[in-house]
Design a protein around this motif. Structure first.
Motif, PDB file in Angstrom:
ATOM      1  N   GLU A  39      -0.820 -13.868  -2.882  1.00  0.00           N
ATOM      2  CA  GLU A  39      -1.626 -12.768  -2.325  1.00  0.00           C
ATOM      3  C   GLU A  39      -1.648 -12.892  -0.810  1.00  0.00           C
ATOM      4  N   VAL A  40      -0.967 -11.982  -0.136  1.00  0.00           N
ATOM      5  CA  VAL A  40      -0.949 -11.958   1.328  1.00  0.00           C
ATOM      6  C   VAL A  40      -1.218 -10.528   1.801  1.00  0.00           C
ATOM      7  N   ALA A  41      -2.244  -9.919   1.191  1.00  0.00           N
ATOM      8  CA  ALA A  41      -2.633  -8.553   1.565  1.00  0.00           C
ATOM      9  C   ALA A  41      -3.807  -8.589   2.541  1.00  0.00           C
ATOM     10  N   GLY A  42      -4.777  -9.473   2.301  1.00  0.00           N
ATOM     11  CA  GLY A  42      -5.928  -9.614   3.202  1.00  0.00           C
ATOM     12  C   GLY A  42      -7.154  -8.871   2.709  1.00  0.00           C
ATOM     13  N   GLY A  43      -8.320  -9.210   3.293  1.00  0.00           N
ATOM     14  CA  GLY A  43      -9.586  -8.583   2.919  1.00  0.00           C
ATOM     15  C   GLY A  43     -10.026  -8.987   1.523  1.00  0.00           C
ATOM     16  N   LYS A  51       0.841  -1.193   0.000  1.00  0.00           N
ATOM     17  CA  LYS A  51       0.000   0.000   0.000  1.00  0.00           C
ATOM     18  C   LYS A  51       0.878   1.245   0.000  1.00  0.00           C
ATOM     19  N   ASN A  52       1.876   1.215   0.895  1.00  0.00           N
ATOM     20  CA  ASN A  52       2.717   2.393   1.092  1.00  0.00           C
ATOM     21  C   ASN A  52       4.171   2.048   0.763  1.00  0.00           C
ATOM     22  N   THR A  53       4.628   2.483  -0.407  1.00  0.00           N
ATOM     23  CA  THR A  53       5.979   2.100  -0.854  1.00  0.00           C
ATOM     24  C   THR A  53       7.081   2.778  -0.029  1.00  0.00           C
ATOM     25  N   PRO A  71       0.954 -24.377  15.129  1.00  0.00           N
ATOM     26  CA  PRO A  71       0.823 -22.920  15.178  1.00  0.00           C
ATOM     27  C   PRO A  71      -0.174 -22.418  14.136  1.00  0.00           C
ATOM     28  N   GLY A  72      -1.187 -21.700  14.588  1.00  0.00           N
ATOM     29  CA  GLY A  72      -2.244 -21.252  13.690  1.00  0.00           C
ATOM     30  C   GLY A  72      -1.946 -19.949  12.984  1.00  0.00           C
ATOM     31  N   ALA A  73      -0.871 -19.290  13.362  1.00  0.00           N
ATOM     32  CA  ALA A  73      -0.550 -17.997  12.745  1.00  0.00           C
ATOM     33  C   ALA A  73       0.917 -17.683  13.005  1.00  0.00           C
ATOM     34  N   GLY A  74       1.309 -16.463  12.656  1.00  0.00           N
ATOM     35  CA  GLY A  74       2.688 -16.030  12.880  1.00  0.00           C
ATOM     36  C   GLY A  74       3.459 -15.997  11.575  1.00  0.00           C
ATOM     37  N   ALA A  85      -3.159 -16.643   1.400  1.00  0.00           N
ATOM     38  CA  ALA A  85      -3.406 -16.963   2.819  1.00  0.00           C
ATOM     39  C   ALA A  85      -4.719 -16.316   3.248  1.00  0.00           C
ATOM     40  N   ASN A  86      -5.483 -15.834   2.266  1.00  0.00           N
ATOM     41  CA  ASN A  86      -6.610 -14.954   2.554  1.00  0.00           C
ATOM     42  C   ASN A  86      -7.937 -15.708   2.701  1.00  0.00           C
ATOM     43  N   LYS A  87      -8.259 -16.059   3.953  1.00  0.00           N
ATOM     44  CA  LYS A  87      -9.479 -16.865   4.207  1.00  0.00           C
ATOM     45  C   LYS A  87     -10.745 -16.106   3.875  1.00  0.00           C
ATOM     46  N   GLU A  88     -10.756 -14.785   4.145  1.00  0.00           N
ATOM     47  CA  GLU A  88     -11.993 -14.014   3.910  1.00  0.00           C
ATOM     48  C   GLU A  88     -12.327 -13.981   2.416  1.00  0.00           C
ATOM     49  N   LYS A 105       9.257   1.607   5.819  1.00  0.00           N
ATOM     50  CA  LYS A 105      10.483   0.832   6.044  1.00  0.00           C
ATOM     51  C   LYS A 105      10.099  -0.614   6.336  1.00  0.00           C
ATOM     52  N   ARG A 106      10.796  -1.562   5.700  1.00  0.00           N
ATOM     53  CA  ARG A 106      10.439  -2.976   5.868  1.00  0.00           C
ATOM     54  C   ARG A 106      11.633  -3.815   6.267  1.00  0.00           C
ATOM     55  N   GLU A 107      11.341  -5.015   6.759  1.00  0.00           N
ATOM     56  CA  GLU A 107      12.417  -5.922   7.187  1.00  0.00           C
ATOM     57  C   GLU A 107      13.089  -6.582   5.998  1.00  0.00           C
ATOM     58  N   ALA A 142     -10.318  -6.758  -1.069  1.00  0.00           N
ATOM     59  CA  ALA A 142      -9.950  -5.731  -2.052  1.00  0.00           C
ATOM     60  C   ALA A 142      -9.199  -6.300  -3.254  1.00  0.00           C
ATOM     61  N   MET A 143      -8.591  -7.478  -3.087  1.00  0.00           N
ATOM     62  CA  MET A 143      -7.759  -8.025  -4.169  1.00  0.00           C
ATOM     63  C   MET A 143      -8.536  -8.944  -5.119  1.00  0.00           C
ATOM     64  N   LEU A 144      -9.866  -8.989  -4.990  1.00  0.00           N
ATOM     65  CA  LEU A 144     -10.647  -9.899  -5.838  1.00  0.00           C
ATOM     66  C   LEU A 144     -10.376  -9.645  -7.324  1.00  0.00           C
TER      67      LEU A 144
HETATM   68  N1  NAP Z   1      -0.593 -12.806  10.252  1.00  0.00           N
HETATM   69  C1  NAP Z   1      -0.772 -14.124  10.321  1.00  0.00           C
HETATM   70  O1  NAP Z   1      -0.224 -14.812  11.183  1.00  0.00           O
HETATM   71  C2  NAP Z   1      -1.651 -14.804   9.307  1.00  0.00           C
HETATM   72  C3  NAP Z   1      -1.879 -16.183   9.408  1.00  0.00           C
HETATM   73  C4  NAP Z   1      -2.648 -16.831   8.430  1.00  0.00           C
HETATM   74  C5  NAP Z   1      -3.214 -16.091   7.419  1.00  0.00           C
HETATM   75  N2  NAP Z   1      -3.004 -14.733   7.360  1.00  0.00           N
HETATM   76  C6  NAP Z   1      -3.619 -13.988   6.263  1.00  0.00           C
HETATM   77  O2  NAP Z   1      -2.567 -13.472   5.462  1.00  0.00           O
HETATM   78  C7  NAP Z   1      -2.956 -12.230   4.893  1.00  0.00           C
HETATM   79  C8  NAP Z   1      -1.918 -11.173   5.277  1.00  0.00           C
HETATM   80  O3  NAP Z   1      -1.867 -11.062   6.685  1.00  0.00           O
HETATM   81  P1  NAP Z   1      -0.730 -10.179   7.407  1.00  0.00           P
HETATM   82  O4  NAP Z   1      -0.888 -10.454   8.854  1.00  0.00           O
HETATM   83  O5  NAP Z   1       0.568 -10.366   6.743  1.00  0.00           O
HETATM   84  O6  NAP Z   1      -1.293  -8.706   7.117  1.00  0.00           O
HETATM   85  P2  NAP Z   1      -0.511  -7.312   7.304  1.00  0.00           P
HETATM   86  O7  NAP Z   1       0.654  -7.485   8.209  1.00  0.00           O
HETATM   87  O8  NAP Z   1      -1.536  -6.304   7.656  1.00  0.00           O
HETATM   88  O9  NAP Z   1       0.058  -6.997   5.832  1.00  0.00           O
HETATM   89  C9  NAP Z   1      -0.771  -6.676   4.774  1.00  0.00           C
HETATM   90  C10 NAP Z   1       0.102  -6.226   3.615  1.00  0.00           C
HETATM   91  O10 NAP Z   1      -0.739  -5.980   2.500  1.00  0.00           O
HETATM   92  C11 NAP Z   1      -0.408  -4.710   1.951  1.00  0.00           C
HETATM   93  N3  NAP Z   1      -1.612  -4.121   1.360  1.00  0.00           N
HETATM   94  C12 NAP Z   1      -2.787  -3.846   1.974  1.00  0.00           C
HETATM   95  N4  NAP Z   1      -3.645  -3.279   1.085  1.00  0.00           N
HETATM   96  C13 NAP Z   1      -2.977  -3.190  -0.083  1.00  0.00           C
HETATM   97  C14 NAP Z   1      -3.315  -2.665  -1.363  1.00  0.00           C
HETATM   98  N5  NAP Z   1      -4.493  -2.140  -1.599  1.00  0.00           N
HETATM   99  N6  NAP Z   1      -2.382  -2.755  -2.338  1.00  0.00           N
HETATM  100  C15 NAP Z   1      -1.161  -3.291  -2.115  1.00  0.00           C
HETATM  101  N7  NAP Z   1      -0.798  -3.800  -0.924  1.00  0.00           N
HETATM  102  C16 NAP Z   1      -1.689  -3.740   0.086  1.00  0.00           C
HETATM  103  C17 NAP Z   1       0.084  -3.877   3.103  1.00  0.00           C
HETATM  104  O11 NAP Z   1       0.889  -2.812   2.616  1.00  0.00           O
HETATM  105  P3  NAP Z   1       1.639  -1.787   3.614  1.00  0.00           P
HETATM  106  O12 NAP Z   1       2.672  -2.592   4.314  1.00  0.00           O
HETATM  107  O13 NAP Z   1       2.210  -0.758   2.733  1.00  0.00           O
HETATM  108  O14 NAP Z   1       0.573  -1.272   4.545  1.00  0.00           O
HETATM  109  C18 NAP Z   1       0.876  -4.939   3.900  1.00  0.00           C
HETATM  110  O15 NAP Z   1       2.171  -5.033   3.395  1.00  0.00           O
HETATM  111  C19 NAP Z   1      -4.369 -11.961   5.387  1.00  0.00           C
HETATM  112  O16 NAP Z   1      -5.296 -12.442   4.475  1.00  0.00           O
HETATM  113  C20 NAP Z   1      -4.438 -12.791   6.672  1.00  0.00           C
HETATM  114  O17 NAP Z   1      -5.758 -13.162   7.014  1.00  0.00           O
HETATM  115  C21 NAP Z   1      -2.245 -14.088   8.288  1.00  0.00           C
END
Ligand code: NAP
Length: 418
Positions: free
Chosen positions: A68-72, A37-39, A289-292, A92-95, A42-44, A74-76
């Motif tokens: 696709e690991v953005a979530g929500g 979203k925001n280029t 582990p269910g997440a992380g 990884a996007n369950k929703e 700062k990232r790891e 919006a990426m449909l």
């Molecule tokens: N976290 C977990 O442990 C976990 C486990 C299983 C599944 N998941 C799933 O994995 C997905 C990602 O989770 P996450 O925890 O990594 O989320 P997150 O930390 O919030 O990261 C989301 C990333 O998507 C980017 N993004 C959001 N909207 C965008 C857009 N419109 N265009 C381009 N990039 C966009 C964000 O950019 P910015 O960095 O610039 O904001 C960020 O880098 C989700 O679907 C979540 O349900 C997560």
């Protein structure tokens, strides 16, 4: 395709960064570009190409697989474009899958592409592909699980430290186990999306996520946890899908009292568990582990490598990883489900009150397995705990309305028993 599999990543948050770190140790997979979203953030991880337009990934002819690991949701449209451009998808996007899976899988089938989503359910636990492969001989009766780490962490802390829901939520937020807006987890949305995906593959039918009954954990009190413990139960947020009469499905997410004798009651903190019951395997439980960052990256990268090895071996994707079903399940309403119930009742501390509860249960043919009067209050009331035998949800609800019709008796909480 050249030897290296070429990846485009949408999202460089927790999961995206984990995926980049794991892939960076591999020679045969190359990350071409990532979208965020925001280029300027700062990232790891560092990449040569970063864009803020995810369509740059979907339309890039040098990318084979879009991760696709953005979530929500919006990426449909982005994912639809990627599939139309002949890219495989790993997500990884369950929703997105629970809400728009049918549309995406149909499109993928039309274009002979796959969508792999091991990380979308139970993060690091391998469950989707094992159901489709190692367990494919089975006819399943049910799938149930603890699919949300945040709520399991909160319930574990409430149990172990005798704290309120609010205190444990705060603790979970401070430790990074819960988000600032915890609604998606504590109200059961996250577990609902995951059980929709699991039910889909376990029963081979499409699932309407809007017909899944859902209750979160916000109404669970420290007292419920204490009383449940005294009676030999733990309280867990359980997502379940089971076959009922005429091949209909009973799919729901809500807290449940789980007997301490069941291994799933032992699942603590952010750990997830998935319990399958089928023939010929009988019962199997997957725990992990269910997440992380890294557990989830393990599943995402596993899917990427699965695509790579299938393309290398066969020149195309094996049917095993594609989606075949298109028929929707007949999902029953919560009112028509059968359960045993824990009722926490506030009644007058007077002779005859327990008899009144017994009478109302009897009138609705509801058996009582256990009834205990707890401490009396200064206001002249007392708490009565009831565990019922199995009955219809609509019958227990009518019984509760009748019980409360005196304007004094109050069923403070009704929790189903697993
Ligand atoms: N976290 C977990 O442990 C976990 C486990 C299983 C599944 N998941 C799933 O994995 C997905 C990602 O989770 P996450 O925890 O990594 O989320 P997150 O930390 O919030 O990261 C989301 C990333 O998507 C980017 N993004 C959001 N909207 C965008 C857009 N419109 N265009 C381009 N990039 C966009 C964000 O950019 P910015 O960095 O610039 O904001 C960020 O880098 C989700 O679907 C979540 O349900 C997560």
């Amino acid at each position: 395709m050249e030897n290296k599999l070429r990846i485009g990543i949408i999202g460089l948050g927790t999961v995206g960064c984990g995926v980049v770190k794991v892939l960076s140790k591999m020679d045969d997979v190359e990350i071409i570009c990532a979208a965020v979203k925001n280029t300027a953030k700062k990232r790891e991880v560092e990449l040569n190409c970063i864009t803020d337009n995810p369509f740059d990934i979907a339309n890039n002819p040098n990318i084979d697989v879009v991760v696709e690991v953005a979530g929500g949701c919006a990426m449909l449209d982005v994912l639809k474009a990627a599939i139309q451009n002949k890219k495989h998808i790993v997500t990884a996007n369950k929703e997105l899958l629970a809400r728009h899976g049918a549309e995406l899988f149909d499109l993928a089938r039309e274009h002979n592409r796959v969508i792999l989503y091991e990380a979308a359910v139970a993060g690091g636990i391998p469950i989707i592909l094992p159901i489709k492969t190692s367990l494919s001989a089975n006819k399943f009766n049910s799938v149930a699980g603890i699919l949300n780490g945040t709520t399991n962490y909160i319930l574990t802390k409430m149990d172990e430290e005798n704290l309120s829901y609010e205190d444990c939520l705060l603790k979970a937020q401070q430790l990074g186990f819960a988000e600032t807006d915890p609604t998606g987890d504590v109200e059961g949305f996250d577990a609902m999306y995951k059980i929709a995906i699991l039910a889909n593959i376990v029963f081979g039918k499409r699932i309407d996520v809007n017909k899944i009954y859902k209750e979160g954990i916000t109404k669970i009190s420290a007292l419920d946890i204490r009383y449940a413990n005294e009676l030999g139960y733990k309280i867990k947020l359980i997502a379940q899908a089971k076959k009922v009469d005429n091949d209909a499905l009973d799919i729901r997410v809500h807290p449940m009292l789980v007997s301490k004798e069941r291994p799933i009651s032992e699942i603590k903190n952010a750990t997830n568990a998935v319990l399958l019951n089928g023939f010929p395997v009988d019962k199997v439980m997957f725990v992990g582990p269910g997440a992380g960052e890294f557990p989830t990256a393990s599943s995402v990268v596993g899917d990427i490598l699965c695509i790579k090895s299938e393309i290398e071996k066969c020149g195309e994707i094996l049917p095993m990883t594609t989606c075949h079903h298109s028929e929707y399940a007949n999902q029953i309403d919560i009112e028509d489900t059968k359960n045993c119930y824990y009722l926490c009742i506030k009644a007058k501390n007077e002779p005859g009150e327990i008899g009144k509860i017994g009478f109302e249960c009897g009138r609705h043919a509801i058996n009582i397995s256990c009834i205990i009067q707890k401490e009396a209050m200064d206001d002249g009331s007392a708490t009565v705990i009831v565990i019922t035998g199995e009955c219809l949800e609509k019958d227990i609800n009518t019984m509760i309305s009748n019980l409360e019709s005196d304007g004094i008796t109050k069923v403070v909480n009704k929790i189903r028993v697993m």
